[in-house]
Design a protein around this motif. Structure first.
Motif, PDB file in Angstrom:
ATOM      1  N   ARG A  82       9.045   4.544   2.040  1.00 42.76           N
ATOM      2  CA  ARG A  82       8.775   3.762   0.828  1.00 42.76           C
ATOM      3  C   ARG A  82       7.402   3.117   0.904  1.00 42.76           C
ATOM      4  O   ARG A  82       6.665   3.078  -0.086  1.00 42.76           O
ATOM      5  CB  ARG A  82       9.866   2.694   0.624  1.00 42.76           C
ATOM      6  CG  ARG A  82       9.722   1.954  -0.681  1.00 42.76           C
ATOM      7  CD  ARG A  82       9.972   2.879  -1.872  1.00 42.76           C
ATOM      8  NE  ARG A  82       9.573   2.229  -3.093  1.00 42.76           N
ATOM      9  CZ  ARG A  82       8.633   2.680  -3.916  1.00 42.76           C
ATOM     10  NH1 ARG A  82       8.007   3.816  -3.679  1.00 42.76           N
ATOM     11  NH2 ARG A  82       8.320   2.010  -4.998  1.00 42.76           N
ATOM     12  N   THR A  96      13.956   6.767  -2.819  1.00 45.78           N
ATOM     13  CA  THR A  96      13.889   6.138  -1.504  1.00 45.78           C
ATOM     14  C   THR A  96      14.460   4.728  -1.546  1.00 45.78           C
ATOM     15  O   THR A  96      15.210   4.323  -0.644  1.00 45.78           O
ATOM     16  CB  THR A  96      12.429   6.106  -0.996  1.00 45.78           C
ATOM     17  OG1 THR A  96      11.890   7.423  -1.080  1.00 45.78           O
ATOM     18  CG2 THR A  96      12.349   5.623   0.435  1.00 45.78           C
ATOM     19  N   GLN A 150      13.289   5.164   6.200  1.00 45.71           N
ATOM     20  CA  GLN A 150      13.240   5.058   4.743  1.00 45.71           C
ATOM     21  C   GLN A 150      12.262   3.975   4.288  1.00 45.71           C
ATOM     22  O   GLN A 150      11.547   4.145   3.297  1.00 45.71           O
ATOM     23  CB  GLN A 150      14.641   4.789   4.179  1.00 45.71           C
ATOM     24  CG  GLN A 150      15.594   5.941   4.358  1.00 45.71           C
ATOM     25  CD  GLN A 150      15.090   7.209   3.688  1.00 45.71           C
ATOM     26  OE1 GLN A 150      14.834   7.244   2.491  1.00 45.71           O
ATOM     27  NE2 GLN A 150      14.906   8.256   4.468  1.00 45.71           N
TER      28      GLN A 150
END
Length: 175
Positions: A120, A151, A116
């Motif tokens: 991002r 996100t 993640q």
């Protein structure tokens, strides 16, 4: 004569029993100390995980702030803190992974957190590249689209789950 023999044997039995009792107390104290030290080490480890999680969240937020500063101003000066934050994030996630290596659930969370954070970072890079090549209005739409990806919300959720787990471990080891 029997009394002397019997008294001597009783004295030896009493001394042996006393010695065994003292040794049992010493062994119990030693085991208690080992348990205390182990629990204390686990508590310290959990505190370090919690600290690293907060640092990581702060770094992600700082990267976002610097990226948005660049998008708004177009000034390359805003990109230096952004680039530094992205490099720092990799180290922080690696440290969190090392601190949680004994917990398979936390390791799964760290792996997901890393994906993640990478996503991002890619989103922020895309917005920076768009600002550089297509200007502010188009970059603003990219930022809006990235916000809809959620996100950052996912990063906060995973970090919250990890924080909750470490808080439980910390409480258990302090008890």
């Amino acid at each position: 004569m029997l009394r002397r023999i019997f008294a001597g044997k009783c004295l030896i039995v009493v001394l042996v029993a006393g010695f065994i009792a003292v040794e049992s107390i010493v062994a119990a104290c030693f085991l208690s100390l080992v348990h205390f030290k182990t629990s204390n080490n686990w508590a310290t480890n959990s505190e370090q995980v919690l600290l690293e999680l907060e640092r990581m969240l702060s770094t992600v937020t700082g990267a976002e702030t610097s990226q948005r500063g660049y998008i708004i101003t177009g000034s390359d000066e805003c990109l230096a803190p952004y680039r530094e934050a992205v490099v720092t994030l990799e180290d922080q996630i690696r440290r969190i992974g090392g601190l949680t290596r004994d917990n398979s659930i936390q390791q799964d969370r760290v792996a997901y957190l890393a994906t993640q954070v990478d996503q991002r970072s890619d989103e922020m890079e895309q917005a920076i590249a768009t600002r550089r090549t297509k200007g502010l209005p188009v970059a603003k739409s990219v930022v809006t689209q990235n916000r809809q990806n959620r996100t950052m919300d996912t990063i906060h959720d995973i970090t919250g789950q990890m924080r909750d787990e470490e808080t439980r471990v910390l409480a258990r080891n302090r008890a």
